[in-house]
Structures are given as structure tokens and as C-alpha cells.
Design an enzyme around this catalytic site. Structure first.
Site, short mmCIF file in Angstrom:
data_model
loop_
_atom_site.label_atom_id
_atom_site.label_comp_id
_atom_site.label_asym_id
_atom_site.label_seq_id
_atom_site.Cartn_x
_atom_site.Cartn_y
_atom_site.Cartn_z
N SER A 62 0.73 -0.83 -0.04
CA SER A 62 -0.01 -0.14 -0.27
C SER A 62 0.99 1.20 -0.28
O SER A 62 1.40 1.60 -0.98
CB SER A 62 -1.08 -0.10 1.40
OG SER A 62 -2.40 1.34 1.04
N ASP A 86 -9.43 -4.08 -6.23
CA ASP A 86 -8.64 -3.42 -4.95
C ASP A 86 -9.01 -2.44 -5.10
O ASP A 86 -9.15 -1.26 -6.00
CB ASP A 86 -7.52 -3.27 -4.98
CG ASP A 86 -6.82 -2.41 -4.08
OD1 ASP A 86 -7.43 -2.24 -3.32
OD2 ASP A 86 -5.40 -2.56 -3.63
N HIS A 91 -7.27 -5.24 -0.77
CA HIS A 91 -6.25 -4.86 -1.23
C HIS A 91 -4.69 -4.98 0.32
O HIS A 91 -4.64 -4.79 0.39
CB HIS A 91 -6.48 -3.27 0.12
CG HIS A 91 -5.70 -2.43 -0.14
ND1 HIS A 91 -5.15 -2.20 -1.54
CD2 HIS A 91 -5.12 -1.69 1.13
CE1 HIS A 91 -4.38 -1.28 -0.94
NE2 HIS A 91 -3.95 -0.72 0.12
#
Lengths: 379, 263
Positions: free
Chosen positions: B95, B217, B245
Site C-alpha cells: 500500500s 481492489d 487490498h
């Protein structure tokens, strides 16, 4: 034995109930939640649960709820907003669990959702209040600090000023006394007398300012306790002085001091002088001012009353504040410290000074415990 | 233990000569890597850490100004790597840490030889000719919403949680035992995560890069993944079957085997 209808218990549970695939798709939604949300089960099944959340809720689901369910198997007491069919938000609190097989692989995710509109509003109010309190605290600290510095400076200024004013006044006073010895004419005698009165008045004002500074510099007015020394002659002396200074006014005095009073006689004399001076200034000039002092079993009481116009209610609250001045003639006004100092003297004695004012009479009453022991046990 | 390693709660495992560093994203801490990192311990020296403000990091090191940009986090990554004498190491970022790794790799050439970016996004907020997936208003709503979810955090608990990262049993009576963060820090991290724009850094990535893109996602969409893969000069992308995610938690085997094709 009671027969339980489990289907009905789940379908119409007093909470929303949802079962998701491990990937987060809706596999079951109970009737309670479809009722609350306005979406039908057909519309929801097969979709991702997060499709029915606000964008903030989706991000939260992906970044917190989903990973935490994988890590700890359950996630409790989280806030989540479902978007209803009409576009409104359904604010809820939820618990979630991940059901796993024997290898620890996720089988499904279950969520129980409770409506929490009021609770969330309450939380938001708390958060706002906390934020406001933090801001307030910060500015209050700054203000307090500034206020503290200013007042310290102001009070030091008053104290210095009081001392520096006394010395030149003492010179003037000494000069006037020298002149008084060689006075020639009646005119000169009058001027000298006027100067002496003025010097005394000035000295009185400076004393008041110094008392104010002492009272405000934290310690309060300090007392010279002369336990056992008769109080009555001190008070009588004050009354006599004021009678001399105010010819044409009647001051009646009644003293019943039968027990020793543990006090600073000079300070009580000063208080009495302030109170009587006040009564003479504001009271009816055709009626007497009455001074009354007596000892009771445990306390000493001193009151001064006068007739005349009552004190307006608005003024009553500010009477004992420094620099408060009533509606007296400008020429008779002092600094407005008399009652403030009187109340500080009362406080220093562990007593109190109160006032009552009606159309019949205005009365200032001072009471104090006779001894320090009574001070603690008496009230 | 050195100050830097303590500050970032660094944990080192594995026997390999080369280092593989795992950086967690917004929302959790190094626990995110629990199913992935062990798979590489045979071949690498695995280095796990918490960003300052997260997990078992030293909260007193949290400096609002420093961590108001990803640059501050990247500085920490470089400091840890320098402390452990990294050379030609593998950086694995999830991320927002994908971009932190991109910045760190540029700051210290030679330190990282390969980047693995899981669910990367150089910019979350839509812009002219670019779809990040979110509007500025939605990000503001997220920051507000985070206040409603304190993750079981309270000031009284903080010392207990933070003082004993290795003894989770102390936190057992707490509702959620992972990923607790001071809500103010969580909000600040969310702000820097979701308002950053690192699109221009991508073209300067000088090392081979693997992008792992999840299916479905919503945080980092396929379009965003394509943008990253297209812009980084020496990059390839693997689209995972995993949804959501956090494939490092939901599909660790798939993540591990995809990584093996690259490292």
C-alpha cells in the site's frame, strides 16, 4: 420444552445480521437489515459488503476490518455506515467474526450490526467538545499566564507607589507642623489647618492603596493579634474621632464587649472607621448612625447601621470589590477601597462582613469567632 | 539495540545473505506480514519494522512535521537499512509503503536492488487525466470517520500496549489486540497517505520492480496499478486472483509464489 424457531430468530433478530464469503461478498442478509437499509436481499446477495458502505467505510473495511479479521479472527465494536436505498446513511456499530476450518482457512465472515445513530451523534459531540476543550485549554493557559504577569506587575507597582508617596507626604506634614509654630494671622491658621486635613486625608488614601496591594499580593492583610488587650477603648476612640470630624451628625455607640476578642484592635478600628465613614457619606444626614459591638458565647459581632436610601440591588454585588464607588458626591469620594479593605480585614480575622439594605436601614455586620479554636469548630 | 532499530521496532529473522525488508501500509503494523515473511527466511535475512506511530514503534519519536510527508517515513527506512548495512536488498512495500520504498530507493542508490510493490498507488485523489479512485471530499470524510473508530485505543492503555509489544497476552482483555494506534497519529498517517502525490517519482525508479495488483481492489484499482507499471521504467506486473487490498493476509501463498518469480 420451548421450541425455538431459529430461522425467525436470525431473520428478525434485533440486529442486522450478515454473512460474507471470505472475499467479502454477501451470502446472507437478514430481514432486519434489509428493513433498515431499504435494499432487498436480492439486491444485496452476491455484491461486496463494502459496496453498501460510504467511501470512508470502504477504505476502513479494506485497511482495518478485513486484515484484522484475518489476523485475530474477530473485530469488535467498530463504527460503520451503510448507505440506504434512499441514499441516507445508516450509522451502525458492528462486531465481526471470521469462521475458519480446521486448517485455519476462512470459511465465512459474520457481522452483527446495531443501529447507533444516537450513540454516534453523542460520540461526535464528545469529540467536538474535546476538541473545543483542548483549544480552550490552550488559550486559557495563555490568558492565565498573561493575566498573572499583568496583575503581579500592577500590584508591585501599587506597592512601590504607596511607599514612594509616603515619603514626600511626610516632608509636607513636617513642614506644615513647623509653619504651625510660627503662625501669625487667622488666615494663615486656616490655611495650615486645611493643609493638615489634606495631608491626613492623603495619608489615609495611601494607606488604603497599600492595604489593597497587600490584600491582592496573595498573603492578604496581616494581623497583629493583641489577645487580651481591651477592644472597647480602641473602638470608642474611632467613634470619638469621627464625631469630632463630623459635627452636626449623631453617632450612637453601644458596646457590650464582655469577653476577650482575639483580634488586631488597630485593624478592627480601621474597619469601624471605614464603615462609619461610609454610613456618614451615604446615610440620611438627619438620622443617627448606630454603632453596636458585643461579644456572644463564641463570637464577636460589630455592626454599623444608618437610615436613608437603600443600596440598589445592582450595587450590592460589587460593594466589596476594590475601586467600587457608589453615587456619592464627587468631592466626598475616596478611592472606593473602604469596604474592600473592611472585608479583607474581616477575612483576615476568619470572620465575615455582610450587608443588608432596606428602606428602613442599611446595616453592615461583621462577625468573627472569639478564638482560633472556635474558628475551626464553630462553623 | 540501536536507537533507530528500537524506534522502529525492527525484528530480524532468517539466514540469507541478502536482506528483504517488509514495510506495512496504512491501517496496521508489521503483523501484516505474518503469513508472508516466514516463507523467505530460508533465503533472506528478513527485516520487519513498524513505521513510527504504528504498532510497537516508539511513539515519543513521532514528530508531526517530519511525518507530514512520505519523505519522513522514507528517511527512516534508509536509516534502518544503513544501520543493518543493506546492499542490493529487496524492499517489499504494501500500500502506501510502496511509495515510501520508491522514495527510499532513490535517496540511497545501491541500497535496494529490487522493489516489490503490493497494491501501490502514487496518488489516491483523482486529477486531470488521472483516476486515483477518490475525490478530495471522500478523503476528508475518511479522516472524520476515523475518529469514530478508535481501535480500542485509550490514553490509559497506551503505555501497556506500547511498552509490551512482545507480550500480547497483556492486551488480551482489549477488544482488538493488533494494529492499535493513537487516533491522532492514525489520522495524520491517513492524511499523508491519501493526500500524497508521488507520480513523478515513479519514472526515476532505477531498479527492477514487481507490481502485485489485486483483483477488485477499491483502494488501488487496476487502472492505478497499470499506471505504476507503465511509468516505472523496469517494471512488471502480476495480477493476483486475490481480491481486496491486503493479499498478504487474504492470499499469502499467491503473494509468496508471485514474489518468488521475481526475487
Amino acid at each position: 420444552m420451548v421450541s425455538l424457531d431459529f430461522t425467525d430468530m436470525v431473520e428478525n433478530a434485533p440486529c442486522g445480521y450478515v454473512s460474507l464469503s471470505p472475499a467479502g461478498r454477501m451470502e446472507y442478509v437478514n430481514r432486519t437489515l434489509t428493513g433498515w437499509s431499504g435494499h432487498t436481499a436480492d439486491q444485496m446477495i452476491g455484491k461486496r459488503f463494502s459496496d453498501f458502505l460510504t467511501m470512508a467505510g470502504r477504505i476502513y473495511y479494506e485497511t482495518h476490518i478485513a486484515p484484522l479479521l484475518r489476523m485475530q479472527g474477530s473485530f469488535d465494536e467498530f463504527a460503520i455506515d451503510v448507505i440506504k436505498a434512499d441514499g441516507q446513511r445508516l450509522q451502525m456499530i458492528a462486531n465481526a467474526t471470521e469462521r475458519r476450518d480446521t486448517d485455519g482457512k476462512p470459511l465465512s465472515i459474520r457481522l452483527a450490526l446495531i443501529r447507533a445513530t444516537d450513540r454516534r451523534r453523542y460520540e461526535q459531540e464528545l469529540l467536538r467538545a474535546r476538541e473545543a476543550a483542548r483549544t480552550g485549554e490552550r488559550s486559557a493557559e495563555v490568558n492565565l499566564q498573561r493575566e498573572h504577569e499583568t496583575s503581579e506587575l500592577r500590584e508591585q507597582f501599587i506597592a512601590v507607589l504607596g511607599h514612594d508617596l509616603r515619603n514626600p507626604l511626610a516632608s509636607i506634614s513636617a513642614g506644615v507642623r513647623i509653619l504651625d509654630r510660627t503662625v501669625q494671622t487667622e488666615k494663615e491658621r486656616q490655611v495650615i489647618a486645611m493643609m493638615q486635613t489634606t495631608v491626613m486625608r492623603m495619608a489615609g488614601l495611601i494607606d488604603d492603596v497599600l492595604d489593597l496591594a497587600r490584600g491582592r499580593l496573595g498573603g492578604g492583610i496581616r494581623l497583629n493579634l493583641d489577645f487580651g488587650k481591651p477592644l472597647e477603648p480602641v473602638l470608642m476612640g474611632v467613634v470619638d474621632e469621627l464625631r469630632l470630624a463630623s459635627p452636626g451628625r449623631i453617632i450612637e455607640a453601644e458596646f457590650k464587649i464582655e469577653r476577650p476578642v482575639n483580634c488586631d484592635g488597630q485593624r478592627l478600628g480601621q474597619m469601624l472607621s471605614n464603615l462609619v465613614g461610609n454610613a456618614l457619606t451615604h446615610g440620611s444626614s438627619s438620622k443617627p448612625v448606630i454603632v453596636h459591638a458585643e461579644t456572644r458565647e463564641r463570637e464577636f459581632e460589630l455592626w454599623v447601621s444608618n437610615a436613608g436610601q437603600p443600596i440598589p440591588q445592582a450595587a450590592m454585588d460589587k460593594l466589596f470589590e476594590p475601586f467600587f464607588r457608589g453615587n456619592a458626591h464627587a468631592s466626598r469620594q475616596g478611592l472606593g477601597l473602604g469596604l474592600y479593605i473592611a472585608s479583607q480585614i474581616a477575612k483576615a480575622h476568619g470572620g465575615e462582613l455582610t450587608v443588608s439594605s432596606t428602606s428602613e436601614e442599611t446595616k453592615f455586620t461583621f462577625t468573627m469567632p472569639l478564638s482560633p479554636e472556635a474558628r475551626t469548630s464553630g462553623k | 539495540m540501536s536507537k533507530v532499530l528500537e524506534r522502529n521496532n525492527v525484528h530480524i529473522q532468517g539466514a540469507g545473505a541478502k536482506a528483504m525488508m517488509f514495510a506495512h501500509g496504512f491501517g496496521c503494523d508489521q503483523n501484516m506480514w505474518r503469513f508472508v515473511a516466514p516463507a523467505f527466511e530460508a533465503d533472506f535475512r528478513t527485516v520487519l519494522f513498524d513505521h513510527v506511530g504504528a504498532g510497537g514503534s516508539d511513539l515519543s519519536a513521532y514528530d508531526r512535521a517530519k511525518y507530514s510527508s512520505l519523505e519522513g517515513y522514507a528517511t527512516d527506512v534508509v536509516e534502518i537499512a544503513r544501520e543493518l548495512e543493506f546492499s542490493d536488498a529487496v524492499f517489499v512495500g504494501h500500500s502506501v509503503s510502496s511509495m515510501i520504498g520508491v522514495i527510499a530507493a532513490e535517496k540511497a542508490p545501491g541500497m535496494f536492488g529490487k522493489l516489490v510493490l503490493i497494491g501501490p498507488s502514487p496518488r489516491y485523489i483523482d486529477d486531470a487525466g488521472y483516476t486515483g479512485g477518490f475525490s478530495a471530499k471522500q478523503i476528508e470524510e475518511l479522516l472524520e470517520f476515523l475518529e469514530s473508530n478508535h481501535m480500542g485505543w485509550s490514553a490509559q492503555m497506551a503505555p501497556m500496549i506500547m511498552g509490551n509489544p512482545d507480550r500480547p497476552e497483556l492486551g488480551e482483555e482489549l477488544t482488538n489486540s493488533f494494529c492499535r494506534t493513537d487516533p491522532d497519529i492514525a489520522k495524520a498517517f491517513a492524511r499523508v497517505t491519501f493526500t500524497s502525490d508521488n507520480r513523478e517519482d515513479l519514472a526515476r525508479v532505477a531498479v527492477p520492480t514487481l507490481v502485485l495488483q489485486c483483483s477488485e481492489d477499491i483502494i488501488a484499482s487496476q487502472d492505478v496499478g497499470d499506471f505504476v507499471n507503465r511509468t516505472i521504467p523496469n517494471s512488471r506486473m502480476i495480477v493476483l486472483k486475490a481480491t481486496g487490498h491486503c493479499p498478504n493476509l487474504s492470499a499469502p501463498e499467491e503473494v509468496v509464489s508471485a514474489m518468488r518469480t521475481f526475487v
